[in-house]
Every structure is written in structure tokens, then in C-alpha cells.
Design a protein around this motif. Structure first.
Motif, mmCIF file in Angstrom:
data_model
loop_
_atom_site.group_PDB
_atom_site.id
_atom_site.type_symbol
_atom_site.label_atom_id
_atom_site.label_comp_id
_atom_site.label_asym_id
_atom_site.label_seq_id
_atom_site.Cartn_x
_atom_site.Cartn_y
_atom_site.Cartn_z
ATOM 1 N N ASN A 463 0.891 -1.419 -0.019
ATOM 2 C CA ASN A 463 0.118 -0.094 -0.017
ATOM 3 C C ASN A 463 0.627 1.260 -0.246
ATOM 4 O O ASN A 463 0.097 2.376 -0.043
ATOM 5 C CB ASN A 463 -0.843 0.124 1.206
ATOM 6 N N ALA A 464 2.163 1.176 -0.247
ATOM 7 C CA ALA A 464 2.752 2.657 -0.285
ATOM 8 C C ALA A 464 2.444 3.219 -1.454
ATOM 9 O O ALA A 464 2.348 4.522 -1.007
ATOM 10 C CB ALA A 464 4.347 2.011 -0.610
ATOM 11 N N PHE A 465 2.199 2.836 -2.523
ATOM 12 C CA PHE A 465 1.899 3.859 -3.499
ATOM 13 C C PHE A 465 0.351 4.183 -3.191
ATOM 14 O O PHE A 465 0.010 5.424 -3.606
ATOM 15 C CB PHE A 465 1.692 3.076 -4.977
ATOM 16 N N HIS A 466 -0.473 3.461 -2.942
ATOM 17 C CA HIS A 466 -1.972 3.645 -2.260
ATOM 18 C C HIS A 466 -1.792 4.952 -1.601
ATOM 19 O O HIS A 466 -2.340 5.939 -1.706
ATOM 20 C CB HIS A 466 -2.534 2.343 -1.642
ATOM 21 N N ASP A 467 -1.059 5.066 -0.396
ATOM 22 C CA ASP A 467 -0.870 5.845 0.550
ATOM 23 C C ASP A 467 -0.220 7.275 0.016
ATOM 24 O O ASP A 467 -0.711 8.229 0.314
ATOM 25 C CB ASP A 467 0.234 5.471 1.617
ATOM 26 N N TYR A 468 0.767 7.146 -1.191
ATOM 27 C CA TYR A 468 1.327 8.234 -1.604
ATOM 28 C C TYR A 468 0.221 9.019 -2.482
ATOM 29 O O TYR A 468 -0.005 10.150 -2.436
ATOM 30 C CB TYR A 468 2.427 7.905 -2.670
ATOM 31 N N ALA A 469 -0.598 8.067 -3.510
ATOM 32 C CA ALA A 469 -1.693 8.723 -3.963
ATOM 33 C C ALA A 469 -2.800 9.572 -3.261
ATOM 34 O O ALA A 469 -3.158 10.504 -3.474
ATOM 35 C CB ALA A 469 -2.311 7.772 -5.038
ATOM 36 N N LYS A 470 -3.169 8.994 -2.046
ATOM 37 C CA LYS A 470 -3.978 9.492 -1.115
ATOM 38 C C LYS A 470 -3.522 10.977 -0.583
ATOM 39 O O LYS A 470 -4.125 11.645 -0.411
ATOM 40 C CB LYS A 470 -4.284 8.416 0.113
#
Length: 499
Positions: A463-470
Motif C-alpha cells: 500500500n505504499a503507492f496507495h498511501d502516496y496517491a492518497k
């Protein structure tokens, strides 16, 4: 019986449509020149046309002399006049819509869509599906439920011009015969928060006979993972009749293995190239690589060799001048009043008969801290080749330069969120570096000359990229995380998610 009739009528329509497209495929060069002169003639009395002396334009060369390549900032003064309700500025009358997109330097962009242009957006999407039906001789999916990813269909008005996300605008034009099979509901589509929206879509669709699902790969993965989390089954186990996935916006290949894992078995995919500025291309042949360039859809195309892009007198090529397997910045002139407009995409041709392209990157998304100018197509192909040799599964990745390491030579840092890590990460890294050297001679020279050390992989938590996008307010919808950067902005954020 009704389903049988519906399927066969759809197949007849599809095959008739595809037969009728042969003319534009064979006459692309002539059609493009006629189209440009027609666009110029139509806009001759507009403010832009008068300012650029459209009455004197009689050829493509005249046009290139009179109208310089522009980006949104260049056209923004004209668009601001249109937003104030002024008529005949970039195109005759006022636009039917503004497609509102996320910008960087410009903030939100307002891309005009004229009454002439809107039908081409819809016709291109329909044509893409008809080509699939005709070639595969398959229209079974018309009898099931379909998801077409979209932003909120709720539109605002700016001096009488309806304004919203392109996908939300298109939702108002979906034919009535598709509406009863279409999901999610209007209520769900109006939800702003993307994570809440995904949960609602899962609840609405998990018990349905889903046969077609459309969206960009990161959204599809997020949706599929939520479904699996709730049901404990692969997607095709509880959607056994799922036949077609329509995708666009990014290259599908880096996601294919992950998608197949979630699906449980391969499902046909139809790749497209739509944007607020127009619908440019779609996959017309499922036995060949590339997307068919739509040369009769109200858009005149020019192509600037990528190495010349941004130079004051960069060469502007037309279809009859392009070379295969060369990267070009894509320049558009449209029937909505975008003139010699640089959209920011990079394409390469892989066929001239008919004209088929691959989307190879973005003009602003590259890594060239040391003069190597690595583009998305190179990293995606290198990664694909590496995964074929050393099995691994990726969720997402980002490449950034490390110019000032604490010790040793500078390097390219690959931030990778693995679904399944390779058994030997060091071997994976070495193979990936060699594949990059094979594809980019400048990068190879930098490694050979001891200017750079071989690339380094930083493996990230889930979820690293999920959290960046968020964190950037860009979760969901058509938002895409850049695969490459020439700085450490994204890389520095991702460092906190290192395993």
C-alpha cells in the motif's frame, strides 16, 4: 431467445461497422491534410483564427509557420475568455462542455469540448468494442452487467458551459439500451471519496452477472482486491461470465501478471487511448501489437522527435513523414479549438498500414539526471523482460535518480511494491540493470564509464503507492502515479515505506 437475438444483432452491427472503417485506414494521409484545412476554414473568424491569419493558410506548411506549438499555459488566455462567456474565441460559438482535469503548473485545466467533438468521443469507444466483437466473433457480454469507470456525473456550469470530469460528461451520453445493464448506480457514482466509492461498487456488483469491466489498471486492481477480500475467491470464480476488460490511460503490460493472478484465468483485454482532448486510438487487432490511430475523428496530428521536443524550431512531422520505432511528442489540432497543442504524451509507430502506435511515455515523465533520458517504454519493457526470466509480481513501481548518495557512485533507484518478490532479489536487480542497458545506450555508457553504479531496488511495504496517491489527493479515478521522475519528490515520500 431474447438474449440470443440481442447478441446476434450486436455482431451484425459490429461486422458492418468494421467493414466501413477500411476507407479511413487506407486514406489516412490524404484525410489528415483535408481535415486540417477544414478545421482552419471553420475557425477563420474566431479570435484565434484572426490573430493567426487563418485566411492565409492553404497548406500544412502554412499552418506550421503561422501557428506555433502550444501547451495549456499558452492557450490559457483564450480559454479564460471562453470561461467568461465570450464566443468565437478558439472555435465557433462556445464549447458544449469543459472537461476539468488535474494540472500541475496550471492547477485545474479546462479543456473545451465542442458540439462537433463530443460525438467522436462516443463513436471511438463504440468502434473499439465493435472491432473486438467482429474479430473475436463474440458479443455474449451484451447480455450481462457492465461497469464503466467514471467520475461523478454531476456537472457544474461556467457561464452556461457544463463542466466536469470527462468520464462524468460521457455518462450523460450513454445510449439508453446500455443503461439498464450499466453499473454502478447514479447514487454510488456521486460519491466523492474514492475508498468509500470502491466499497459501494463492491457491494453493488458482487452478486451481479458481470461480463464487462472498464477502468485503468490501478483502479481495477484496487476493486478486485476488495472483492477478493470480501469473498475469498478469484474474480472469475464469482464472475464466471466475465469476458472483457477495457482499459486505457497507462500501459497494461506491467499490470498483466498481477491482473491474471487476481482474475484466476486470463480474460480478454481491449486497450484504448482516450483523453479529455480527444479519443486518439484503440486496439483494433488482437493478434498484433499496437493501437489504431484514429485519423478521421476530428483531430489533426503532428509529431516532434522526442530529442527535439522543447527546442524553438523543432521539426514537426505529419503522418507521411514519421519513421517506425521512433519516439515522438504528440501534437494535436482539434475540432474543439486546440491548435498545435502539446498534450504531453509520447508515442512510437509500429505500423504504417494501418497507422498503429504504442504510448511510450510522457514528455514530462523521464529520468535524465545524467543525460540518459530514460523513458517509460524502456523501463516497462526492461521490467517485462526481467519478470519473464525471474518470476515476480509487482503492484507498482517508480524510478528516481539518486544524485548525491551517502557513499559510492550515483545510481537509479527503483522503488518497487512487490506482490510476490523474486526468490533472489539480487539476480532480479542484475537482470533488470542489464535489460535497461540493452535498451538505452546512454545509460549503458554511464555504467560502463563508471559515472553511475548499477541500479538499486528499494522494496516497499504493501500500500505504499496507495498511501502516496492518497496524500496527494489523487486516489482513484483516472489519476496515475508517474513511473519516472527527474527528482526525488516521490522517491523521498516512498523511502518511509521501505521494508
Amino acid at each position: 431467445m431474447l438474449n440470443f437475438i440481442k447478441k446476434n444483432v450486436a455482431l451484425i452491427w459490429a461486422k458492418s461497422h468494421v467493414k466501413g472503417t477500411q476507407s479511413f485506414k487506407q486514406n489516412a494521409v490524404k484525410d489528415q491534410e483535408k481535415l486540417l484545412l477544414s478545421l482552419v476554414k471553420t475557425a477563420e473568424k474566431t479570435l484565434f483564427g484572426r490573430t493567426h491569419q487563418f485566411e492565409n493558410i492553404k497548406s500544412i506548411l502554412d499552418f506550421q509557420h503561422q501557428v506555433k506549438v502550444a501547451d495549456y499555459e499558452d492557450l490559457k488566455p483564450y480559454i479564460e475568455k471562453v470561461k467568461k462567456g465570450q464566443r468565437d474565441i478558439l472555435w465557433s460559438e462556445t464549447p458544449e462542455y469543459f472537461a476539468k482535469t488535474s494540472g500541475t503548473t496550471s492547477g485545474s485545466k479546462y479543456i473545451p469540448i465542442s458540439k462537433e467533438a463530443m460525438p467522436f468521443q462516443l463513436d471511438a469507444a463504440r468502434s473499439a468494442i465493435f472491432h473486438y466483437m467482429a474479430q473475436k466473433n463474440n458479443a455474449d457480454f451484451v447480455n450481462g452487467k457492465m461497469i464503466f469507470l467514471q467520475g461523478s456525473p454531476e456537472l457544474e456550469e461556467i457561464n452556461g458551459i457544463k463542466t466536469g470530469r470527462l468520464s462524468g460528461i460521457v455518462a450523460h451520453h450513454i445510449p439508453s439500451y446500455l443503461q439498464k445493464n450499466r453499473l454502478p448506480s447514479l447514487e454510488t457514482n456521486l460519491i466523492d471519496d474514492w475508498e468509500t466509492k470502491i466499497e459501494a461498487i463492491v457491494q453493488e456488483t458482487e452478486k451481479e452477472n458481470m461480463t464487462l469491466i472498464s477502468g485503468i489498471p490501478p483502479w481495477l486492481i484496487m476493486y478486485f482486491e476488495k472483492l477478493i477480500e470480501r469473498n475469498g475467491k478469484k474474480i472469475t470464480e464469482f464472475f464466471p461470465n466475465l469476458q472483457l476488460i477495457i482499459t486505457g490511460g497507462v500501459n497494461y503490460e506491467p499490470y498483466r501478471e498481477k491482473m491474471n493472478e487476481l482474475l484466476g484465468r486470463p480474460v480478454d483485454t481491449l486497450q484504448t487511448f482516450p483523453a479529455s482532448e480527444g479519443f486518439f486510438a484503440f486496439q483494433d487487432d488482437f493478434e498484433k501489437e499496437g493501437l489504431l490511430l484514429l485519423t478521421n475523428h476530428g483531430i489533426f496530428y503532428e509529431f516532434i522527435p522526442l530529442e527535439d521536443y522543447g527546442k524553438p524550431e523543432a521539426t514537426r512531422l505529419t503522418l507521411n513523414e514519421i519513421e517506425l520505432h521512433t519516439d515522438y511528442a504528440l501534437i494535436l489540432t482539434t475540432n474543439s479549438g486546440l491548435w498545435a497543442y502539446s498534450i504531453g504524451d509520447v508515442v512510437r509507430f509500429i505500423s504504417k498500414d494501418p497507422y498503429r502506435i504504442l504510448v511510450s511515455g510522457r514528455t514530462k515523465h523521464f529520468t535524465s539526471a545524467f543525460g540518459e533520458h530514460v523513458i517509460a517504454f524502456e523501463v516497462e519493457e526492461a521490467l517485462k523482460a526481467t519478470v519473464e526470466k525471474i518470476p515476480a509480481q509487482l503492484t507498482e513501481f517508480h524510478l528516481a535518480p539518486q544524485v548525491n548518495p551517502a557513499e559510492g557512485l550515483p545510481y537509479h533507484e527503483w522503488f518497487i511494491e512487490f506482490e510476490k518478490e523474486p526468490e533472489n532479489l539480487e539476480n532480479f536487480k542484475n537482470n533488470l540493470d542489464q535489460e535497461m542497458r540493452n535498451r538505452n545506450s546512454y545509460y549503458d555508457d554511464l555504467i560502463s564509464g563508471k559515472i553511475l553504479q548499477p541500479l538499486i531496488i528499494t522494496s516497499l511495504q504493501k500500500n505504499a503507492f496507495h498511501d502516496y496517491a492518497k496524500s496527494e489527493g489523487k486516489l482513484g479515478g483516472q489519476n496515475k502515479i508517474p513511473r519516472l521522475a527527474n527528482d526525488r519528490k516521490i522517491g523521498d515520500f516512498l523511502e518511509s515505506f521501505t521494508k
